[in-house]
Write a protein that holds these residues in place. Structure first.
Motif, PDB file in Angstrom:
ATOM      1  N   HIS A  38       0.810  -1.219   0.000  1.00 12.13           N
ATOM      2  CA  HIS A  38       0.000   0.000   0.000  1.00 12.13           C
ATOM      3  C   HIS A  38       0.846   1.273   0.000  1.00 12.13           C
ATOM      4  CE1 HIS A  38      -3.915  -2.022   0.551  1.00 12.13           C
ATOM      5  NE2 HIS A  38      -3.208  -2.928   1.218  1.00 12.13           N
ATOM      6  N   ASP A  39       2.128   1.154  -0.335  1.00 11.57           N
ATOM      7  CA  ASP A  39       3.012   2.326  -0.434  1.00 11.57           C
ATOM      8  C   ASP A  39       3.030   3.148   0.855  1.00 11.57           C
ATOM      9  OD1 ASP A  39       3.798   1.824  -3.146  1.00 11.57           O
ATOM     10  OD2 ASP A  39       1.838   2.572  -3.786  1.00 11.57           O
ATOM     11  N   ILE A  40       3.162   2.452   1.967  1.00 18.00           N
ATOM     12  CA  ILE A  40       3.289   3.086   3.278  1.00 18.00           C
ATOM     13  C   ILE A  40       4.734   2.901   3.737  1.00 18.00           C
ATOM     14  CG2 ILE A  40       2.541   3.056   5.681  1.00 18.00           C
ATOM     15  CD1 ILE A  40      -0.151   1.914   4.688  1.00 18.00           C
ATOM     16  N   THR A  41       5.424   3.981   3.998  1.00 19.97           N
ATOM     17  CA  THR A  41       6.822   3.901   4.400  1.00 19.97           C
ATOM     18  C   THR A  41       6.924   3.458   5.862  1.00 19.97           C
ATOM     19  OG1 THR A  41       7.439   5.645   2.851  1.00 19.97           O
ATOM     20  CG2 THR A  41       8.982   5.188   4.650  1.00 19.97           C
ATOM     21  N   VAL A  42       7.654   2.390   6.097  1.00 15.53           N
ATOM     22  CA  VAL A  42       7.885   1.919   7.464  1.00 15.53           C
ATOM     23  C   VAL A  42       9.033   2.713   8.070  1.00 15.53           C
ATOM     24  CG1 VAL A  42       8.674  -0.026   8.886  1.00 15.53           C
ATOM     25  CG2 VAL A  42       6.998  -0.392   7.056  1.00 15.53           C
ATOM     26  N   GLN A  43       8.803   3.222   9.270  1.00 16.43           N
ATOM     27  CA  GLN A  43       9.831   3.933  10.033  1.00 16.43           C
ATOM     28  C   GLN A  43      10.169   3.085  11.255  1.00 16.43           C
ATOM     29  OE1 GLN A  43       8.002   7.745  10.885  1.00 16.43           O
ATOM     30  NE2 GLN A  43       8.386   8.519   8.821  1.00 16.43           N
ATOM     31  N   ALA A  44      11.406   2.632  11.335  1.00 18.62           N
ATOM     32  CA  ALA A  44      11.826   1.705  12.386  1.00 18.62           C
ATOM     33  C   ALA A  44      12.293   2.471  13.617  1.00 18.62           C
ATOM     34  CB  ALA A  44      12.949   0.814  11.871  1.00 18.62           C
ATOM     35  N   TRP A  45      11.532   2.360  14.712  1.00 14.63           N
ATOM     36  CA  TRP A  45      11.973   3.017  15.941  1.00 14.63           C
ATOM     37  C   TRP A  45      12.663   2.018  16.877  1.00 14.63           C
ATOM     38  CZ3 TRP A  45       9.706   1.655  20.707  1.00 14.63           C
ATOM     39  CH2 TRP A  45       8.451   1.052  20.663  1.00 14.63           C
ATOM     40  N   SER A  46      13.469   2.538  17.801  1.00 11.63           N
ATOM     41  CA  SER A  46      14.306   1.726  18.694  1.00 11.63           C
ATOM     42  C   SER A  46      15.144   0.717  17.901  1.00 11.63           C
ATOM     43  CB  SER A  46      13.458   1.008  19.757  1.00 11.63           C
ATOM     44  OG  SER A  46      13.033   1.904  20.754  1.00 11.63           O
ATOM     45  N   PRO A  47      15.916   1.185  16.919  1.00 12.21           N
ATOM     46  CA  PRO A  47      16.653   0.257  16.047  1.00 12.21           C
ATOM     47  C   PRO A  47      17.821  -0.456  16.726  1.00 12.21           C
ATOM     48  CG  PRO A  47      17.277   2.511  15.576  1.00 12.21           C
ATOM     49  CD  PRO A  47      16.117   2.589  16.523  1.00 12.21           C
ATOM     50  N   PHE A  48      18.155  -0.054  17.970  1.00 13.51           N
ATOM     51  CA  PHE A  48      19.261  -0.707  18.679  1.00 13.51           C
ATOM     52  C   PHE A  48      18.809  -1.384  19.973  1.00 13.51           C
ATOM     53  CE2 PHE A  48      20.828   3.396  16.838  1.00 13.51           C
ATOM     54  CZ  PHE A  48      21.231   2.843  15.636  1.00 13.51           C
ATOM     55  N   GLN A  49      17.494  -1.327  20.232  1.00 13.38           N
ATOM     56  CA  GLN A  49      16.955  -1.952  21.434  1.00 13.38           C
ATOM     57  C   GLN A  49      16.875  -3.465  21.259  1.00 13.38           C
ATOM     58  OE1 GLN A  49      15.615  -1.073  24.580  1.00 13.38           O
ATOM     59  NE2 GLN A  49      16.661   0.894  24.363  1.00 13.38           N
ATOM     60  N   ALA A  50      17.259  -4.208  22.311  1.00  7.84           N
ATOM     61  CA  ALA A  50      17.192  -5.675  22.256  1.00  7.84           C
ATOM     62  C   ALA A  50      15.749  -6.155  22.220  1.00  7.84           C
ATOM     63  CB  ALA A  50      17.922  -6.275  23.445  1.00  7.84           C
ATOM     64  N   GLY A  51      14.870  -5.474  22.948  1.00  7.16           N
ATOM     65  CA  GLY A  51      13.462  -5.842  23.002  1.00  7.16           C
ATOM     66  C   GLY A  51      12.636  -4.605  23.238  1.00  7.16           C
ATOM     67  N   PHE A  52      11.592  -4.724  24.029  1.00  3.14           N
ATOM     68  CA  PHE A  52      10.738  -3.575  24.317  1.00  3.14           C
ATOM     69  C   PHE A  52      11.335  -2.800  25.476  1.00  3.14           C
ATOM     70  CE2 PHE A  52       6.895  -1.497  26.095  1.00  3.14           C
ATOM     71  CZ  PHE A  52       6.556  -0.749  24.986  1.00  3.14           C
ATOM     72  N   PHE A  53      12.262  -1.881  25.157  1.00  2.00           N
ATOM     73  CA  PHE A  53      12.961  -1.062  26.147  1.00  2.00           C
ATOM     74  C   PHE A  53      13.674  -1.918  27.188  1.00  2.00           C
ATOM     75  CE2 PHE A  53       9.618   1.834  24.556  1.00  2.00           C
ATOM     76  CZ  PHE A  53      10.437   2.842  24.072  1.00  2.00           C
ATOM     77  N   THR A  54      14.401  -2.928  26.709  1.00  2.00           N
ATOM     78  CA  THR A  54      15.154  -3.816  27.609  1.00  2.00           C
ATOM     79  C   THR A  54      16.651  -3.594  27.516  1.00  2.00           C
ATOM     80  OG1 THR A  54      15.148  -5.536  25.890  1.00  2.00           O
ATOM     81  CG2 THR A  54      13.386  -5.623  27.534  1.00  2.00           C
ATOM     82  N   GLY A  55      17.065  -2.514  26.892  1.00  2.00           N
ATOM     83  CA  GLY A  55      18.485  -2.240  26.724  1.00  2.00           C
ATOM     84  C   GLY A  55      18.947  -2.533  25.310  1.00  2.00           C
ATOM     85  N   VAL A  56      20.101  -1.987  24.953  1.00  2.00           N
ATOM     86  CA  VAL A  56      20.601  -2.150  23.588  1.00  2.00           C
ATOM     87  C   VAL A  56      21.341  -3.472  23.446  1.00  2.00           C
ATOM     88  CG1 VAL A  56      20.790   0.339  23.255  1.00  2.00           C
ATOM     89  CG2 VAL A  56      22.755  -0.922  24.111  1.00  2.00           C
ATOM     90  N   PHE A  57      21.366  -3.996  22.220  1.00  2.00           N
ATOM     91  CA  PHE A  57      22.081  -5.246  21.967  1.00  2.00           C
ATOM     92  C   PHE A  57      23.526  -5.007  21.568  1.00  2.00           C
ATOM     93  CE2 PHE A  57      19.901  -4.149  17.973  1.00  2.00           C
ATOM     94  CZ  PHE A  57      20.954  -4.122  17.083  1.00  2.00           C
ATOM     95  N   LEU A  58      23.846  -3.824  21.073  1.00  2.00           N
ATOM     96  CA  LEU A  58      25.219  -3.533  20.662  1.00  2.00           C
ATOM     97  C   LEU A  58      26.157  -3.596  21.863  1.00  2.00           C
ATOM     98  CD1 LEU A  58      24.604  -0.569  18.195  1.00  2.00           C
ATOM     99  CD2 LEU A  58      25.486  -2.834  17.599  1.00  2.00           C
TER     100      LEU A  58
END
Length: 311
Positions: free
Chosen positions: A213-233
């Protein structure tokens, strides 16, 4: 900096976005340095929300106070904000009155006459699509909002809105990282018996739906391991993944954060990555992942290393 279409607007925007939800405590120089670093990297798209900050419109106001944008400088930026969360509740409110008053508050705080994009900030279970449509129509007619989208919406929720809303919904902001990728993983494992990854949740197929449907996906929390559980890097919880990230970072001569960004930007959906950092060096490093040519084998190796099943 690679650009991608913003829905059906005909505009191309950078595939890395600077999110400004944590800037309220920064001084003017720090805000300007953050934005200047982003601009130097080719990022001219900023993401706000009315609820970001210690008080309502706090981060929007801090941005405007620090930047003091001239009309020509304002024109060079794509400013996106979001509305729909009532933090004091907390609850959600997609009523006509709330959406219109929220946008007007954002415009005052930002010191601008219009938003380039307005997103509905998380679904409202009590949504009345006709009210949303009336708000969108009036905001568009008044020149206060130029394009509209959603955040964290399922295919069914988008279809429900589209029964009444006549404007195209140009973006859907969804949580996505290498380690938090159910919107990708359930498609890879479709019809695999006994695999939780194969379960179709929340209407299913939102990534494919947005592409169709030509909807641009915007990825938020791209470095989070889960739902605000800390970063994986660099996390000890993800040794295999970080070993792969570090090896690829060395191969491409970029910081590890660029590989995390590249895993998302490599996807053919043409997604945008929304950064939440206030550290200019991390913005600069992340931007290097905008057009990094990960191979299919490398993309899937990262996916497997994050713990996802590939048949």
């Amino acid at each position: 900096m690679r650009t991608v279409p913003l829905g059906t607007t005909g505009r191309h925007v950078p595939n890395v976005v600077i999110g400004l939800m944590r800037i309220q405590q920064l001084d003017d120089d720090a805000v300007r340095e953050l934005v200047r670093t982003a601009r130097d990297a080719g990022i001219d798209f900023v993401d706000h929300a009315d609820v970001y900050g210690d008080d309502l419109h706090g981060c929007e106001r801090r941005f405007a106070e620090a930047m003091q944008l001239s009309p020509s400088e304002r024109e060079q930026l794509t400013i996106q904000s979001k509305a729909g969360i009532v933090r004091e509740g907390p609850y959600f409110d997609y009523s006509y009155e709330h959406l219109v008053s929220s946008v007007e508050g954002s415009l005052r705080a930002l010191g601008t006459d219009y938003l380039d994009v307005l997103l509905l900030h998380r679904p409202d279970a009590l949504v009345e699509p006709d009210e949303v449509a009336r708000a969108f129509d009036d905001l568009e007619a008044a020149g206060k909002v130029r394009a509209f989208g959603v955040s964290n919406h399922t295919p069914g929720q988008i279809d429900l809105l589209k029964k009444s809303v006549r404007q195209p919904l140009v973006a859907n902001q969804l949580q996505l990282s290498i380690t938090h990728a159910p919107i990708v993983a359930q498609g890879v494992a479709a019809n695999m018996a006994g695999e939780d990854q194969a379960l179709t949740l929340d209407g299913g197929g939102i990534l494919d739906y947005c592409r169709l449907h030509d909807i641009t996906v915007q990825a938020w929390s791209p470095f989070q391991a889960g739902f605000f559980t800390g970063v994986f890097l660099g996390s000890e919880d993800y040794p295999e993944l970080n070993a792969v990230i570090d090896r690829l970072a060395a191969k491409y001569d970029v910081p590890p954060i660029a590989i995390a960004v590249a895993w998302i930007t490599r996807h053919p959906a043409g997604m945008q990555v929304v950064l939440g950092t206030t550290t200019p060096e991390r913005v600069e490093g992340a931007a290097q992942g905008s057009d990094l040519p990960l191979t299919r084998a490398e993309w899937y190796e990262l996916f497997r290393a994050a713990g996802y099943r590939v048949p």
